[in-house]
Design a protein around this motif. Structure first.
Motif, mmCIF file in Angstrom:
data_model
loop_
_atom_site.group_PDB
_atom_site.id
_atom_site.type_symbol
_atom_site.label_atom_id
_atom_site.label_comp_id
_atom_site.label_asym_id
_atom_site.label_seq_id
_atom_site.Cartn_x
_atom_site.Cartn_y
_atom_site.Cartn_z
ATOM 1 N N LEU A 1 54.002 21.417 53.230
ATOM 2 C CA LEU A 1 53.836 21.703 51.803
ATOM 3 C C LEU A 1 52.396 22.085 51.470
ATOM 4 O O LEU A 1 52.153 22.860 50.543
ATOM 5 N N SER A 2 51.452 21.576 52.236
ATOM 6 C CA SER A 2 50.027 21.769 51.945
ATOM 7 C C SER A 2 49.467 23.072 52.506
ATOM 8 O O SER A 2 48.411 23.544 52.050
ATOM 9 N N LEU A 3 50.103 23.628 53.530
ATOM 10 C CA LEU A 3 49.613 24.854 54.166
ATOM 11 C C LEU A 3 50.262 26.085 53.557
ATOM 12 O O LEU A 3 51.439 26.044 53.194
ATOM 13 N N PRO A 4 49.504 27.186 53.450
ATOM 14 C CA PRO A 4 48.067 27.286 53.747
ATOM 15 C C PRO A 4 47.236 26.630 52.649
ATOM 16 O O PRO A 4 47.699 26.471 51.523
ATOM 17 N N PHE A 5 46.002 26.266 52.977
ATOM 18 C CA PHE A 5 45.111 25.699 51.976
ATOM 19 C C PHE A 5 44.765 26.750 50.929
ATOM 20 O O PHE A 5 44.793 27.950 51.209
ATOM 21 N N PRO A 6 44.412 26.319 49.721
ATOM 22 C CA PRO A 6 44.043 27.271 48.667
ATOM 23 C C PRO A 6 42.806 28.081 49.051
ATOM 24 O O PRO A 6 41.985 27.656 49.864
ATOM 25 N N ALA A 7 42.681 29.248 48.441
ATOM 26 C CA ALA A 7 41.491 30.066 48.651
ATOM 27 C C ALA A 7 40.276 29.425 47.996
ATOM 28 O O ALA A 7 39.146 29.643 48.417
ATOM 29 N N TYR A 8 40.520 28.629 46.960
ATOM 30 C CA TYR A 8 39.415 27.984 46.259
ATOM 31 C C TYR A 8 38.849 26.841 47.099
ATOM 32 O O TYR A 8 39.570 26.186 47.844
ATOM 33 N N PRO A 9 37.544 26.561 46.973
ATOM 34 C CA PRO A 9 36.941 25.461 47.745
ATOM 35 C C PRO A 9 37.350 24.097 47.199
ATOM 36 O O PRO A 9 36.839 23.638 46.179
ATOM 37 N N ILE A 10 38.318 23.475 47.859
ATOM 38 C CA ILE A 10 38.834 22.165 47.472
ATOM 39 C C ILE A 10 38.796 21.262 48.697
ATOM 40 O O ILE A 10 39.064 21.704 49.812
ATOM 41 N N GLU A 11 38.470 19.989 48.500
ATOM 42 C CA GLU A 11 38.456 19.055 49.613
ATOM 43 C C GLU A 11 39.838 19.013 50.273
ATOM 44 O O GLU A 11 40.861 18.908 49.589
ATOM 45 N N HIS A 12 39.861 19.062 51.597
ATOM 46 C CA HIS A 12 41.136 19.078 52.315
ATOM 47 C C HIS A 12 41.973 17.841 52.034
ATOM 48 O O HIS A 12 43.191 17.913 51.880
ATOM 49 N N ASP A 13 41.294 16.679 51.953
ATOM 50 C CA ASP A 13 42.034 15.437 51.765
ATOM 51 C C ASP A 13 42.613 15.332 50.355
ATOM 52 O O ASP A 13 43.736 14.858 50.164
ATOM 53 N N THR A 14 41.856 15.795 49.355
ATOM 54 C CA THR A 14 42.365 15.785 47.986
ATOM 55 C C THR A 14 43.580 16.698 47.862
ATOM 56 O O THR A 14 44.582 16.344 47.233
ATOM 57 N N TRP A 15 43.496 17.880 48.467
ATOM 58 C CA TRP A 15 44.609 18.827 48.388
ATOM 59 C C TRP A 15 45.861 18.266 49.061
ATOM 60 O O TRP A 15 46.965 18.339 48.509
ATOM 61 N N ILE A 16 45.712 17.677 50.236
ATOM 62 C CA ILE A 16 46.861 17.081 50.917
ATOM 63 C C ILE A 16 47.407 15.924 50.098
ATOM 64 O O ILE A 16 48.627 15.754 49.964
ATOM 65 N N GLY A 17 46.515 15.119 49.524
ATOM 66 C CA GLY A 17 46.949 13.991 48.701
ATOM 67 C C GLY A 17 47.750 14.428 47.494
ATOM 68 O O GLY A 17 48.776 13.813 47.150
#
Length: 246
Positions: free
Chosen positions: A173-189
């Motif tokens: 669900l989390s991949l791919p990461f957003p183009a915007y600079p967001i912490e990886h752990d926050t995005w996965i959370g």
């Protein structure tokens, strides 16, 4: 199967001890995926000298920094993309994140796995130490109170990557990461919160080395300006909205 995803950059001082603390807990079919972000020291050499087939070394492709005038976002983007590089190769049913300079306690995985029966993501506590592993606090939750709400995460995330593990479904669900600079752990959370139940586990399962140059929003005493903090939240909201309309 368990996949441990570790991002490294110039980590020669501590990375061998960290990898060894992880390997001792893995089964023969598990894996450690190490993504290197362009180390110029002996990091790659040290990893290569650990003769274990469970270690898979990948290298981060070049990326374009979206915020050239704001160093904190450039750093955040590189860390996030380095972890994404490792995560893209993960084959396990359960994914654990790891930093290059911490030490896992011997029973970390064993103590976490049973909780996956009811939770899709787990964030455990940790011992906070100095660079020499002298314990400064028995709990990081004293610095950042754990929460499992979207608004709480948007305000101040308690998803600290080195203490996180999640199911493969959350990763997909989390991949791919957003183009915007967001912490990886926050995005996965955030994605875990939208997928299922998240557990904040009050067990300290790693020695977490504190550094003066932490860029994570989880870092105690963040020196980021109000402008940076507000812009970070804007990036998160934009990423969520963009994902909703994919």
């Amino acid at each position: 199967m368990i996949s441990v995803c570790l991002a490294c950059f110039n980590g020669q001082k501590y990375i061998k001890n960290q990898i060894e603390s992880i390997l001792s807990q893995l089964q023969k079919d598990d894996e450690i995926i190490v993504s290197d972000g362009g180390s110029t020291d002996d990091t790659i050499k040290i990893i290569s000298e650990i003769k274990d087939k469970r270690i898979k070394l990948v290298k981060l492709d070049s990326i374009n920094d979206r915020e050239p005038n704001e160093p904190v976002f450039r750093i955040m983007n590189r860390i996030s993309k380095n972890f994404e590089s490792a995560l893209k190769h993960a084959k396990g049913e359960f994914i654990f994140l790891a930093d290059q300079d911490d030490i896992w306690l011997p029973d970390k995985i064993k103590r976490m796995l049973p909780y996956f029966e009811h939770y899709c993501c787990i964030v455990h506590d940790c011992y906070v130490t100095d660079s020499n592993l002298k314990v400064l606090s028995d709990t990081f939750f004293n610095y950042i109170k754990p929460n499992t709400s979207f608004l709480g995460t948007l305000y101040r995330s308690s998803f600290m990557g080195c203490c996180m593990a999640f199911k493969k479904d959350v990763l997909e669900l989390s991949l791919p990461f957003p183009a915007y600079p967001i912490e990886h752990d926050t995005w996965i959370g955030i994605n875990a919160l939208s997928f299922g139940k998240v557990l904040c586990l009050n067990d300290s399962l790693i020695f977490y080395r504190r550094h003066t140059d932490n860029v994570s929003s989880c870092a105690e005493g963040s020196k980021n300006s109000i402008y940076i903090k507000l812009k970070r939240r804007m990036f998160i909201l934009r990423a969520i909205i963009s994902r909703l309309f994919l």
